[in-house]
Design an enzyme around this catalytic site. Structure first.
Site, mmCIF file in Angstrom:
data_model
loop_
_atom_site.group_PDB
_atom_site.id
_atom_site.type_symbol
_atom_site.label_atom_id
_atom_site.label_comp_id
_atom_site.label_asym_id
_atom_site.label_seq_id
_atom_site.Cartn_x
_atom_site.Cartn_y
_atom_site.Cartn_z
ATOM 1 C CE LYS A 1 -3.307 2.851 0.011
ATOM 2 N NZ LYS A 1 -4.607 2.831 0.655
ATOM 3 C CB CYS B 1 -4.128 8.526 -0.364
ATOM 4 S SG CYS B 1 -5.658 7.698 0.122
#
Length: 432
Positions: free
Chosen positions: A222, A276
């Protein structure tokens, strides 16, 4: 279809759609959140926030079918569940140090209700090693159970964007890695059961659940995929700034490069925002402080709002006393979210040069802008404008829509260049 009971901890813009997806696959889902208002709205089948495609219809159906409910009592919800999915936010400070406060609190509550045989899956993006080194001991201490033996523990990152969560869930592989082989196997089996989709529609099928072997590999994946995007955008922004120096249109260069399959240069722009991309590279740097490429890219992207104001000053001249309209408070078009939005850096750079900055956004009221300490535009005359967010409403802008504006800095390249070929008006783009 699954018949398990699942607790989703945190009913935010990712957690609630996940809970609805699990319920749509046949699971009985209990959403746990500290926000009583959100809990009450979910129990009434009403959306707590706007903008998520299909959420309202799917959530109402799940609530009416008795498959979705919500509570503020996390421990009690966990005690009734076979699996627990954690989507509590994690932020980093200006130095990239993670703030685990909310997640620690939620983990302690989960531990209170944890039963033997339960699967615990963290989906919040984490520094590498956190699942094994932080959550496992905390869950063990609060439950008296042994991670990997009495209960299963995995990390499975969310890989979706707000506004299109259901489509992304079926589009991208679900990554799973546990603290041991049995945990990983339990995690893979769980996600295979709750990521079921209606075969009657013509949407793309999901690409399955991928076994990454360990929680560290899953955490790494991720951080790597989001850091790659930041680095790529940072490179594109560096190209754009040099293109401005040599009077070349960087867009033509990027399109030419990307016609070859080994090149995939992203788009330059005024800012990189959201929960993010501005955060996770700094989280990676916390793990790997020697990653000089990552650090340089993050710094390059953080400088872009100020650079856009530099372009305005070069085109207009001294900005002292100039009224400037910043178009877009959201961090990206069509999403009502200001997390790490470029609007803040743009306004700060304008004010540092003596300009008066006004902000407008079709998704925000004046009161909402003021709550973010932004100065709403209420029709005051302005001499320049900067497009910060790529809202669809800005694509058709012309000089007639912004009377008095002599310079437009289109930070997202959303406007039509031919529409801005007017006497006494100049349109500037980044890398143009």
């Amino acid at each position: 279809m699954t018949s398990s009971t699942v607790c989703v901890v945190a009913l935010g813009k990712i957690g609630l759609p996940l809970a609805v997806q699990f319920a749509s696959s046949g699971a009985t889902v209990i959403g746990a959140d500290v926000d009583q208002r959100a809990v009450d709205l979910v129990n009434r089948g009403e959306e707590p926030f706007p903008g998520e495609t299909d959420l309202g219809v799917k959530m109402k159906a799940a609530v009416e079918a008795g498959l979705l409910s919500a509570t503020t009592d996390t421990a009690a919800a966990v005690a009734k569940s076979d699996a627990v999915v954690v989507v509590v936010p994690l932020f980093v400070d200006a130095d990239g140090v993670p703030d685990f406060g909310w997640m620690d609190s939620a983990t302690r509550e989960i531990a209170k209700g944890l039963r033997p045989g339960t699967l615990v899956s963290y989906e919040t993006t984490l520094p590498i090693g956190t699942t094994r080194e932080r959550w496992a001991p905390m869950l063990e201490a609060g439950s008296g159970l042994k991670a990997g033996e009495d209960f299963h523990l995995v990390f499975s990152p969310e890989r979706v964007l707000t506004g299109r969560v259901f489509a992304d869930l079926r589009k991208y592989p679900k990554l799973v890695g546990g603290i041991n082989a049995s945990s990983t196997a339990a995690g893979v089996a769980f996600y295979e059961s709750v990521l079921q989709f209606d075969e009657r529609d013509d949407l793309p099928r999901a690409n399955g659940v991928w076994d990454l072997g360990t929680s560290e590999a899953s955490e790494f994946a991720k951080l790597a995929e989001t850091t790659y995007r930041d680095v790529n955008i940072g490179l594109a922004n560096q190209f754009a700034r040099y293109a401005d120096k040599v009077d070349v249109d960087v867009q033509l260069v990027i399109e030419a490069c990307n016609s070859q399959p080994y090149s995939h240069i992203h788009q330059p722009g005024i800012a990189v925002g959201g929960h993010c991309i501005p955060i996770y590279p700094r989280m990676y740097l916390w793990n790997d402080p020697e990653a000089t490429v990552v650090r340089a890219a993050r710094e390059a992207n953080a400088e872009m709002p100020s650079y856009a104001v530099d372009l305005l000053q070069a085109a207009h001249g001294d900005l002292a006393g100039l009224a400037v309209l910043v178009l877009g408070a959201a961090y990206r078009g069509g999403v009502k979210e200001t997390a790490f939005s470029g609007v803040f850096g743009t306004v700060a750079a304008l004010e540092a040069r003596g300009a008066t900055a006004y902000v407008s956004d079709p998704m925000y009221t004046d009161a909402e802008l003021e709550a973010h300490k932004l100065n709403p535009h209420r029709g005051e005359p302005v001499g320049a404008a900067i497009i910060q967010a790529d809202h669809a409403e800005y694509r058709s802008l012309t000089p007639a829509d912004l009377p008095g504006v002599k310079v437009l800095v289109d930070g997202r390249r959303v406007t039509d260049a031919t529409a801005w070929q007017a006497d006494g008006v100049r349109r500037v783009v980044i890398g143009g």
